[in-house]
Design an enzyme around this catalytic site. Structure first.
Site, mmCIF file in Angstrom:
data_model
loop_
_atom_site.group_PDB
_atom_site.id
_atom_site.type_symbol
_atom_site.label_atom_id
_atom_site.label_comp_id
_atom_site.label_asym_id
_atom_site.label_seq_id
_atom_site.Cartn_x
_atom_site.Cartn_y
_atom_site.Cartn_z
ATOM 1 N N TYR A 1 -14.215 7.832 -13.262
ATOM 2 C CA TYR A 1 -13.927 6.647 -12.400
ATOM 3 C C TYR A 1 -14.557 5.293 -13.266
ATOM 4 O O TYR A 1 -13.778 4.292 -13.282
ATOM 5 C CB TYR A 1 -14.701 6.837 -11.066
ATOM 6 C CG TYR A 1 -14.509 5.563 -10.177
ATOM 7 C CD1 TYR A 1 -13.517 5.200 -9.697
ATOM 8 C CD2 TYR A 1 -15.844 4.829 -10.092
ATOM 9 C CE1 TYR A 1 -13.312 4.021 -8.754
ATOM 10 C CE2 TYR A 1 -15.598 3.644 -9.259
ATOM 11 C CZ TYR A 1 -14.650 3.216 -8.567
ATOM 12 O OH TYR A 1 -14.394 2.160 -7.878
ATOM 13 N N ASP B 1 3.382 1.928 -4.458
ATOM 14 C CA ASP B 1 2.734 2.839 -5.208
ATOM 15 C C ASP B 1 2.442 2.253 -6.478
ATOM 16 O O ASP B 1 3.172 2.156 -7.438
ATOM 17 C CB ASP B 1 3.383 4.207 -5.310
ATOM 18 C CG ASP B 1 2.493 5.219 -6.141
ATOM 19 O OD1 ASP B 1 1.784 4.661 -6.600
ATOM 20 O OD2 ASP B 1 2.841 6.317 -5.958
ATOM 21 N N ASP C 1 0.956 -1.223 -0.141
ATOM 22 C CA ASP C 1 -0.119 -0.079 0.028
ATOM 23 C C ASP C 1 0.926 1.319 0.103
ATOM 24 O O ASP C 1 2.074 1.200 0.554
ATOM 25 C CB ASP C 1 -0.967 -0.075 1.342
ATOM 26 C CG ASP C 1 -2.275 0.862 1.115
ATOM 27 O OD1 ASP C 1 -3.318 0.212 0.880
ATOM 28 O OD2 ASP C 1 -2.337 2.068 0.811
ATOM 29 N N LYS D 1 -12.790 1.758 -14.578
ATOM 30 C CA LYS D 1 -13.041 0.324 -14.062
ATOM 31 C C LYS D 1 -13.708 -0.434 -15.233
ATOM 32 O O LYS D 1 -13.587 -1.633 -15.235
ATOM 33 C CB LYS D 1 -14.050 0.598 -12.741
ATOM 34 C CG LYS D 1 -13.595 1.088 -11.606
ATOM 35 C CD LYS D 1 -12.425 0.403 -11.027
ATOM 36 C CE LYS D 1 -12.075 1.040 -9.536
ATOM 37 N NZ LYS D 1 -10.725 -0.055 -9.222
HETATM 38 N N1 LIG Z 1 -16.031 0.842 -1.494
HETATM 39 C C1 LIG Z 1 -16.970 0.759 -2.608
HETATM 40 O O1 LIG Z 1 -18.173 0.998 -2.631
HETATM 41 C C2 LIG Z 1 -16.183 0.259 -3.901
HETATM 42 C C3 LIG Z 1 -17.070 0.159 -5.278
HETATM 43 C C4 LIG Z 1 -16.502 -0.395 -6.235
HETATM 44 C C5 LIG Z 1 -15.143 -0.724 -6.286
HETATM 45 N N2 LIG Z 1 -14.456 -0.129 -5.443
HETATM 46 C C6 LIG Z 1 -12.966 -0.599 -5.708
HETATM 47 O O2 LIG Z 1 -12.496 -1.378 -4.553
HETATM 48 C C7 LIG Z 1 -10.994 -1.196 -4.334
HETATM 49 C C8 LIG Z 1 -10.899 -0.704 -2.871
HETATM 50 O O3 LIG Z 1 -11.638 0.471 -2.335
HETATM 51 P P1 LIG Z 1 -11.899 0.359 -1.043
HETATM 52 O O4 LIG Z 1 -13.536 0.667 -0.793
HETATM 53 O O5 LIG Z 1 -11.364 -0.310 0.131
HETATM 54 O O6 LIG Z 1 -11.191 1.908 -0.847
HETATM 55 P P2 LIG Z 1 -10.252 2.346 0.386
HETATM 56 O O7 LIG Z 1 -9.877 3.822 0.134
HETATM 57 O O8 LIG Z 1 -10.688 2.018 1.776
HETATM 58 O O9 LIG Z 1 -8.847 1.328 0.211
HETATM 59 C C9 LIG Z 1 -8.176 1.806 -0.828
HETATM 60 C C10 LIG Z 1 -6.554 1.485 -0.572
HETATM 61 O O10 LIG Z 1 -5.978 1.612 -1.747
HETATM 62 C C11 LIG Z 1 -4.606 2.457 -1.574
HETATM 63 N N3 LIG Z 1 -4.312 3.119 -2.429
HETATM 64 C C12 LIG Z 1 -4.434 4.173 -2.947
HETATM 65 N N4 LIG Z 1 -3.687 4.831 -3.922
HETATM 66 C C13 LIG Z 1 -2.653 3.753 -4.027
HETATM 67 C C14 LIG Z 1 -1.624 3.452 -4.939
HETATM 68 N N5 LIG Z 1 -1.356 4.356 -5.740
HETATM 69 N N6 LIG Z 1 -0.660 2.733 -4.580
HETATM 70 C C15 LIG Z 1 -1.002 1.784 -3.528
HETATM 71 N N7 LIG Z 1 -1.988 1.775 -2.632
HETATM 72 C C16 LIG Z 1 -2.876 2.512 -2.926
HETATM 73 C C17 LIG Z 1 -5.007 3.215 -0.281
HETATM 74 O O11 LIG Z 1 -3.983 3.832 0.677
HETATM 75 C C18 LIG Z 1 -5.993 2.300 0.685
HETATM 76 O O12 LIG Z 1 -5.404 1.682 1.435
HETATM 77 C C19 LIG Z 1 -10.779 0.137 -5.091
HETATM 78 O O13 LIG Z 1 -10.382 -0.203 -6.516
HETATM 79 C C20 LIG Z 1 -12.223 0.738 -5.514
HETATM 80 O O14 LIG Z 1 -12.325 1.539 -6.730
HETATM 81 C C21 LIG Z 1 -14.846 0.055 -4.125
#
Ligand SMILES: NC(=O)c1ccc[n+]([C@@H]2O[C@H](COP(=O)([O-])OP(=O)(O)OC[C@H]3O[C@@H](n4cnc5c(N)ncnc54)[C@H](O)[C@@H]3O)[C@@H](O)[C@H]2O)c1
Length: 279
Positions: A173, A81, A55, A177
């Protein structure tokens, strides 16, 4: 909030040798410091996998790794990253150096992007593409290089329900995706001959730090009453009348990572409470 799924799994006991057993398997998980990535790391570790967490928030990843180790699992936290190919190559190399193999790659890190398409700046477009699309592709490439010589592996990417429901204000976004979905399906075709499966989640509304990002101001603050109203509106989008939790997605990751899904590749798995229902 129900008990954390990984605790339930420990209690139920993942039976060794059954479809969901991950003992002896090694998994890399990006975005593992929070939300769906954290829940997935804990879920896979609970099923027996050795997990390597990556992360940009390395302190958060270390906190999750420490919790997994306290629960009896094997975990290593690293700074990654995903916008940088070299970071993902080093991430997979760290897993190989520690365990000699990589069986599961979860490309979960992602960022939201908000605003009408007519207003999107080049910098914002690059930011979203960099993390969500390049990050996923680089993660897949690093994983494939490690998995192909062994003739097996499972890659899990993360798309979104947003690709099925065009909505104003999330066009960039959704486009990133949709790209993840197509990368996943194409890689499934390309990697199948090597015994490697490639699938993706398309999560519906799942309560993590990610949700309601558009309600935050430039300093990251948000109006809690407005956020509560937003959550209620999201709840009504599911015929079940519930909001998703990170563990709901982590269960899908466990399924796709394990031999329970050995006949499944190129699938976009929708845990979204019925928010989008399709053939
Ligand atoms: N939560 C939702 O409703 C939802 C819905 C559809 C898709 N998603 C997808 O699920 C995935 C996880 O999302 P989440 O809800 O757990 O979000 P979150 O924000 O809780 O977690 C995302 C994590 O990714 C890390 N991150 C961000 N940019 C980064 C980078 N450049 N390099 C390394 N790490 C990085 C952040 O530090 C964080 O720990 C994402 O791809 C998001 O688009 C989430």
């Amino acid at each position: 909030m129900r008990a954390a799924a990984h605790v339930q799994l420990y209690a139920a006991g993942v039976q060794r040798g059954t479809g969901f057993d991950l003992h002896g398997r090694v998994a890399c998980i990006t975005g593992a410091a929070a939300g769906i990535g954290e829940a997935s790391a804990r879920m896979l570790a609970a099923a027996g996998a050795s997990v390597v967490l990556g992360d940009i928030d390395v302190a958060g990843a270390q906190r999750v790794a420490d919790a997994i180790v306290r629960e009896g699992g094997d975990a290593l936290a690293t700074s990654v990253d995903v916008r940088r190919r070299a970071d993902l190559d080093a991430f997979v190399a760290a897993a190989i150096e520690r365990h000699g193999q990589l069986d599961i790659m979860c490309n979960i890190a992602g960022v939201g992007s908000y605003g009408a398409l007519r207003d999107v700046t080049e910098a914002e477009f690059d930011r979203a593409i960099g993390t969500n699309v390049k990050g996923t592709l680089f993660g897949c490439q690093a994983a494939l290089a490690a998995m192909i010589p062994h003739g097996r592996g499972s890659i899990v990417n993360v798309s979104a329900t947003a690709i099925y429901i065009p909505a104003a204000g999330v066009g960039v976004y959704a486009a990133t995706k949709a790209a993840v979905a197509m990368l996943t399906q194409t890689l499934a075709v390309e990697a199948g001959a090597h015994g490697i499966r490639v699938n993706a989640l398309a999560p519906g509304f799942t309560v993590t730090n990610f949700v309601g990002g558009h309600l935050r101001d430039a300093d990251g603050h948000r109006d809690e009453a407005e956020f509560t109203t937003y959550l209620e509106r999201m709840r009504t989008m599911s015929p079940l009348g519930i909001l998703g939790e990170a563990d709901d997605q982590a269960y899908q990751v466990l399924y796709l990572a394990s031999d329970a899904s050995r006949f499944v590749t190129g699938t976009i798995l929708r845990a979204n409470g019925g928010q989008s229902i399709d053939w």
